[in-house]
Scaffold this motif. Structure first.
Motif, short mmCIF file in Angstrom:
data_model
loop_
_atom_site.label_atom_id
_atom_site.label_comp_id
_atom_site.label_asym_id
_atom_site.label_seq_id
_atom_site.Cartn_x
_atom_site.Cartn_y
_atom_site.Cartn_z
N PHE A 4 0.82 -0.55 0.07
CA PHE A 4 0.05 0.27 0.05
C PHE A 4 0.60 0.99 -0.15
O PHE A 4 2.07 1.25 0.55
CB PHE A 4 -1.07 0.32 0.86
CG PHE A 4 -1.79 -1.63 1.27
CD1 PHE A 4 -3.12 -1.26 0.68
CD2 PHE A 4 -1.24 -1.81 1.99
CE1 PHE A 4 -4.07 -2.33 0.22
CE2 PHE A 4 -2.51 -3.33 1.79
CZ PHE A 4 -3.51 -3.11 1.22
N ALA A 5 -0.02 2.72 -0.58
CA ALA A 5 0.93 3.26 -0.68
C ALA A 5 0.42 4.84 -1.01
O ALA A 5 -1.17 4.80 -1.13
CB ALA A 5 1.97 3.91 -2.26
N GLN A 6 0.81 6.20 -0.70
CA GLN A 6 -0.55 7.15 -0.22
C GLN A 6 0.24 8.34 -1.27
O GLN A 6 1.91 8.38 -0.73
CB GLN A 6 -0.23 7.54 0.98
CG GLN A 6 -1.24 6.12 2.21
CD GLN A 6 -1.51 6.47 3.55
OE1 GLN A 6 -1.25 8.20 3.65
NE2 GLN A 6 -2.77 6.18 4.05
N LEU A 7 0.15 8.85 -1.83
CA LEU A 7 1.25 9.43 -2.91
C LEU A 7 -0.19 10.74 -2.86
O LEU A 7 -1.10 11.34 -2.37
CB LEU A 7 0.76 9.56 -4.20
CG LEU A 7 2.38 8.19 -4.32
CD1 LEU A 7 1.09 7.01 -4.13
CD2 LEU A 7 3.01 8.41 -5.29
N LYS A 8 0.50 11.98 -2.95
CA LYS A 8 -0.10 13.41 -2.85
C LYS A 8 0.51 14.56 -3.48
O LYS A 8 1.67 14.33 -3.67
CB LYS A 8 -0.61 13.89 -1.30
CG LYS A 8 1.21 14.78 -0.45
CD LYS A 8 0.57 15.00 0.79
CE LYS A 8 2.01 15.26 1.49
NZ LYS A 8 1.32 16.34 2.65
N VAL A 9 0.03 15.47 -4.16
CA VAL A 9 0.83 17.00 -4.28
C VAL A 9 1.50 17.02 -3.71
O VAL A 9 1.43 17.44 -2.51
CB VAL A 9 0.16 17.38 -5.42
CG1 VAL A 9 0.03 18.86 -5.82
CG2 VAL A 9 -0.91 16.93 -6.53
N LYS A 10 2.60 17.55 -4.40
CA LYS A 10 3.66 18.18 -3.76
C LYS A 10 4.00 19.36 -3.48
O LYS A 10 4.04 20.85 -3.97
CB LYS A 10 5.84 17.75 -3.71
CG LYS A 10 6.69 17.80 -2.54
CD LYS A 10 7.82 17.56 -3.31
CE LYS A 10 8.57 18.06 -2.64
NZ LYS A 10 9.96 17.99 -3.07
N GLY A 85 5.20 15.41 -9.95
CA GLY A 85 5.00 17.08 -9.10
C GLY A 85 4.30 16.11 -8.00
O GLY A 85 3.72 17.01 -7.00
N PHE A 86 4.73 15.25 -7.48
CA PHE A 86 3.98 14.43 -6.51
C PHE A 86 5.49 13.54 -5.14
O PHE A 86 6.16 13.91 -5.40
CB PHE A 86 3.08 12.92 -7.15
CG PHE A 86 2.20 13.82 -7.40
CD1 PHE A 86 0.84 13.49 -6.44
CD2 PHE A 86 2.08 13.88 -8.72
CE1 PHE A 86 -0.47 13.70 -7.51
CE2 PHE A 86 0.61 14.19 -9.75
CZ PHE A 86 -0.43 14.07 -8.13
N GLU A 87 4.95 13.24 -4.29
CA GLU A 87 5.81 12.92 -3.54
C GLU A 87 5.26 11.71 -2.69
O GLU A 87 3.60 11.29 -2.34
CB GLU A 87 6.26 14.16 -2.11
CG GLU A 87 4.56 14.97 -1.48
CD GLU A 87 4.93 15.78 -0.50
OE1 GLU A 87 6.37 16.05 -0.02
OE2 GLU A 87 4.81 16.39 0.14
N LEU A 88 5.73 10.59 -1.71
CA LEU A 88 6.01 9.60 -1.33
C LEU A 88 5.56 10.24 0.03
O LEU A 88 6.01 10.28 0.70
CB LEU A 88 6.46 8.34 -2.15
CG LEU A 88 5.85 7.17 -1.34
CD1 LEU A 88 5.20 6.57 -1.71
CD2 LEU A 88 6.79 6.05 -1.65
N ALA A 89 3.95 9.47 0.10
CA ALA A 89 3.73 10.58 1.73
C ALA A 89 3.59 8.76 2.77
O ALA A 89 4.56 8.73 3.89
CB ALA A 89 2.43 10.19 2.15
#
Length: 357
Positions: A4-10, A85-89
């Protein structure tokens, strides 16, 4: 493998400021894409890096160290995500398995090894635990003793500090009481001084009023005295005038008396001169003759009052009261020559002797 991975716009930088470049990159890469397309692109990126890392590891390494695997996946995927433009939370491996049961057997073997190692570890741990417990108990006893000693010392220090605090508090209270007493005494003294000042002011006012009243009384007395002096002056002047009048009256009376005496003297002188003239004209013998003729008349005049007396009461110790009447008449008649001499200056006795001779 399931992960499981969570990503969001940096959207933010490390310092907390807004990361506009990453936001622009994300908008540029996915502005016209649907949400499902964005999820698919990001999922494929993560799966590609995950398969690449799995290809470099053995099954045993993969099974034993999932954390290292997760760390390597994060290190490989972070750069690609930033370019999008994203980062791995977060990234977590949930399950690893295969169709042939190898991973399960490996798990059992690993489980047995782990159980053995666990038993050994338990025994060692128990021994170490007992050692540690004994040591801990000894250290605990030592620590307890030290703590008790420190606690006793702290308690003594606290008691000393409390005693010192109580002493300081008592001193402070005594100082406060002293200051309060001084303030009360000063206030009482101030009240007494103010009362004495007001009393003094009242006494001074009363004394001033009394002095003014006495001054008024003195002025009234001065006026009365001046009036009395004026009255006395007027009375003195009146007395002086009266004395002058009396003196004048007495002088006039004296002068009148003197004039009367002078006139009487002049009249007597005139009578004497007339008598002398008569003496010169009639002669001495004729005068004696006339006087001798008058003497019986005088004796009769002297006895006339006795003749008019209706009743006479004589008081005498020798019963000679009635006989003394004739003697008194004779004595009165015998005194006629002397009376004549005093009235006329004529010595009848001498004249009668001269007539006899």
């Amino acid at each position: 493998m399931k992960a499981f991975a969570q990503l969001k716009v940096k959207s933010k930088k490390a310092d907390g400021s807004l990361d506009m470049n990453s936001i622009k990159l994300a908008a540029t890469n996915f502005l016209s894409a649907r949400e499902s397309e964005i999820e698919d692109a990001l999922q494929k990126t993560l799966e590609g890096h995950q398969r690449q890392i799995i290809g470099t590891l053995t099954v045993e390494e993969l099974y034993k160290d999932r954390a290292a695997f997760s760390e390597r996946v994060y290190e490989h995927v972070v750069d690609d995500l930033e370019r999008l433009g994203f980062e791995l939370a977060s990234y977590t491996v949930a399950e690893i398995g295969d169709k042939n049961g190898y991973m399960a057997s490996l798990g059992k073997t690993q489980t047995a090894i782990v159980a053995r190692e666990a038993a050994e570890g338990t025994a060692k741990n128990q021994a170490e635990s007992r050692k540690t417990l004994a040591k801990a108990n000894a250290e605990a006893d030592m620590v307890a003793a030290a703590n008790a000693e420190r606690a006793y010392i702290r308690r003594q220090q606290q008691e000393e500090a409390q005693a010192e605090s109580d002493r300081l508090l008592q001193l402070r209270q005594a100082q406060n009481n002293k200051e309060v007493n001084i303030a009360d005494a000063q206030a009482a003294s101030a009240r007494d001084i103010e009362y004495a000042r007001q009393r003094q002011a009242i006494v001074e006012a009363q004394a001033t009023q009394k002095l003014k009243e006495e001054e008024v009384l003195l002025k009234v007395k001065d006026i009365e005295l001046q009036q009395q002096v004026n009255i006395a002056k007027r009375e003195a002047e009146a007395m002086t005038l009266r004395a002058a009048a009396v003196a004048e009256k007495e002088r006039m009376a004296g002068k009148a008396k003197a004039d009367i005496i002078q006139m009487k003297g002049d009249a007597e002188n005139e009578v004497l001169e007339q008598r002398a003239q008569i003496y010169r004209e009639f002669g001495h013998d004729a005068i004696v003759q006339n006087v001798v003729e008058i003497i019986p008349k005088l004796a009769r005049e002297i006895a006339t009052p006795l003749g008019k007396t209706e009743k006479m009461i004589f008081v005498s110790s020798d019963n000679s009261g009635a006989s003394n009447i004739s003697k008194d008449v004779i004595k009165a008649a015998a005194q006629l020559p002397d009376a004549m001499e005093s009235l006329t200056g004529l010595d009848l006795k001498k004249a009668l002797k001269r007539l006899e001779g």
